[in-house]
Design a protein around this motif. Structure first.
Motif, mmCIF file in Angstrom:
data_model
loop_
_atom_site.group_PDB
_atom_site.id
_atom_site.type_symbol
_atom_site.label_atom_id
_atom_site.label_comp_id
_atom_site.label_asym_id
_atom_site.label_seq_id
_atom_site.Cartn_x
_atom_site.Cartn_y
_atom_site.Cartn_z
ATOM 1 N N PHE A 59 0.744 -0.880 -0.180
ATOM 2 C CA PHE A 59 -0.049 -0.002 0.181
ATOM 3 C C PHE A 59 1.375 0.980 -0.161
ATOM 4 O O PHE A 59 1.667 1.234 0.485
ATOM 5 C CB PHE A 59 -0.783 -0.129 1.437
ATOM 6 C CG PHE A 59 -1.560 -1.297 1.287
ATOM 7 C CD1 PHE A 59 -3.137 -1.098 0.897
ATOM 8 C CD2 PHE A 59 -1.167 -2.036 1.855
ATOM 9 C CE1 PHE A 59 -3.589 -2.306 1.077
ATOM 10 C CE2 PHE A 59 -2.259 -3.239 2.590
ATOM 11 C CZ PHE A 59 -3.321 -3.076 1.600
ATOM 12 N N GLU A 63 -1.823 5.770 2.847
ATOM 13 C CA GLU A 63 -2.741 4.990 2.707
ATOM 14 C C GLU A 63 -3.219 3.180 2.807
ATOM 15 O O GLU A 63 -4.217 3.028 2.724
ATOM 16 C CB GLU A 63 -2.837 4.634 0.719
ATOM 17 C CG GLU A 63 -3.460 6.009 0.593
ATOM 18 C CD GLU A 63 -4.606 7.302 0.664
ATOM 19 O OE1 GLU A 63 -5.277 6.849 0.584
ATOM 20 O OE2 GLU A 63 -4.847 8.358 0.718
ATOM 21 N N ASP A 69 0.846 -0.734 8.291
ATOM 22 C CA ASP A 69 1.295 0.879 8.167
ATOM 23 C C ASP A 69 2.002 0.874 7.844
ATOM 24 O O ASP A 69 3.006 1.616 8.027
ATOM 25 C CB ASP A 69 0.324 1.554 8.232
ATOM 26 C CG ASP A 69 -0.560 1.683 10.058
ATOM 27 O OD1 ASP A 69 0.819 0.605 10.540
ATOM 28 O OD2 ASP A 69 -0.498 2.905 10.422
ATOM 29 N N SER A 134 -10.356 -2.487 -6.434
ATOM 30 C CA SER A 134 -9.847 -1.624 -4.397
ATOM 31 C C SER A 134 -9.318 -2.687 -4.079
ATOM 32 O O SER A 134 -10.285 -3.863 -4.465
ATOM 33 C CB SER A 134 -10.821 -1.503 -3.897
ATOM 34 O OG SER A 134 -11.979 -1.920 -2.620
ATOM 35 N N ILE A 138 -8.648 0.308 -0.266
ATOM 36 C CA ILE A 138 -7.581 1.198 -0.863
ATOM 37 C C ILE A 138 -8.513 1.384 -2.044
ATOM 38 O O ILE A 138 -7.836 0.562 -3.204
ATOM 39 C CB ILE A 138 -6.643 0.765 -0.341
ATOM 40 C CG1 ILE A 138 -6.608 0.505 0.777
ATOM 41 C CG2 ILE A 138 -5.300 2.499 -0.973
ATOM 42 C CD1 ILE A 138 -6.673 2.023 1.962
ATOM 43 N N MET A 143 -7.291 8.505 -4.627
ATOM 44 C CA MET A 143 -6.652 9.439 -4.713
ATOM 45 C C MET A 143 -6.013 10.866 -5.113
ATOM 46 O O MET A 143 -6.053 10.073 -5.981
ATOM 47 C CB MET A 143 -5.343 8.393 -4.356
ATOM 48 C CG MET A 143 -5.273 6.754 -3.408
ATOM 49 S SD MET A 143 -3.836 5.672 -3.553
ATOM 50 C CE MET A 143 -4.106 4.756 -2.098
#
Length: 183
Positions: A59, A63, A69, A134, A138, A143
């Protein structure tokens, strides 16, 4: 040995024999190391997946879903998270240890299903093939940034695929990587 210990000994032996595959799998996960040969499609992946099929989803840092993350999380074919690589230069996860999938679509669905739909897909069928809109919620088309547009692209064994996911024929050790590319 007394007669009363024989049934207990037999029960312990049966329990050990039944649990041996689980113990073996967990031991392999605990002792896994990352493949360090840069020209190997399994580079940066756990060595217990060498020779197995893998799906990686990377990713954009801003995002990435909350649990994915930082660095890259490794999830085995049964959904068990067992290793994290905080030094990896992308955020996301790899789901691996699969075998027997002949096409990319089958492998991608197996990976998504093994994680309890954490990486749920949203797709659109076009005349030219299936488009992944997606992954894990996401959607690159939503974006914004210093680019004209963004989309999910996928790589097979490190090279950008020139065919769609449903047409991709796999090897026994294929690695499919999804990442957001821009134009």
């Amino acid at each position: 040995m007394s007669d009363s210990l024989k049934p207990i000994s037999l029960a312990v032996l049966v329990i050990l024999l039944i649990s041996f595959p689980t113990i073996s799998t967990e031991w392999a996960r605990m002792t896994a190391e990352l493949v360090d040969e840069e020209d190997d499609p399994h580079f940066g992946l756990p060595d217990i997946w060498d020779g197995k099929q893998v799906v990686c989803i990377h990713f954009p840092e801003a995002e990435a879903p909350e649990d994915f993350d930082h660095g890259r999380t490794h999830i085995d074919y049964d959904g068990a998270e067992f290793m994290s690589d905080d030094e990896w230069n992308e955020t996301g996860a790899c789901i691996g240890g699969f075998s027997g999938h002949s096409d990319g679509w089958s492998l991608l669905n197996a990976a998504v299903n093994s994680t309890g739909d954490t990486f749920q897909l949203n797709t659109t069928q076009y005349s030219f093939g299936l488009m992944v809109d997606s992954i894990a919620g996401i959607d690159p088309s939503q974006m914004s940034g210093n680019f004209s547009g963004a989309y999910w692209s996928f790589y097979h064994n490190g090279a950008l695929s020139m065919i769609g996911i449903t047409e991709l024929e796999l090897d026994s050790d294929s690695v499919i990587t999804w990442r957001v590319d821009t134009w």
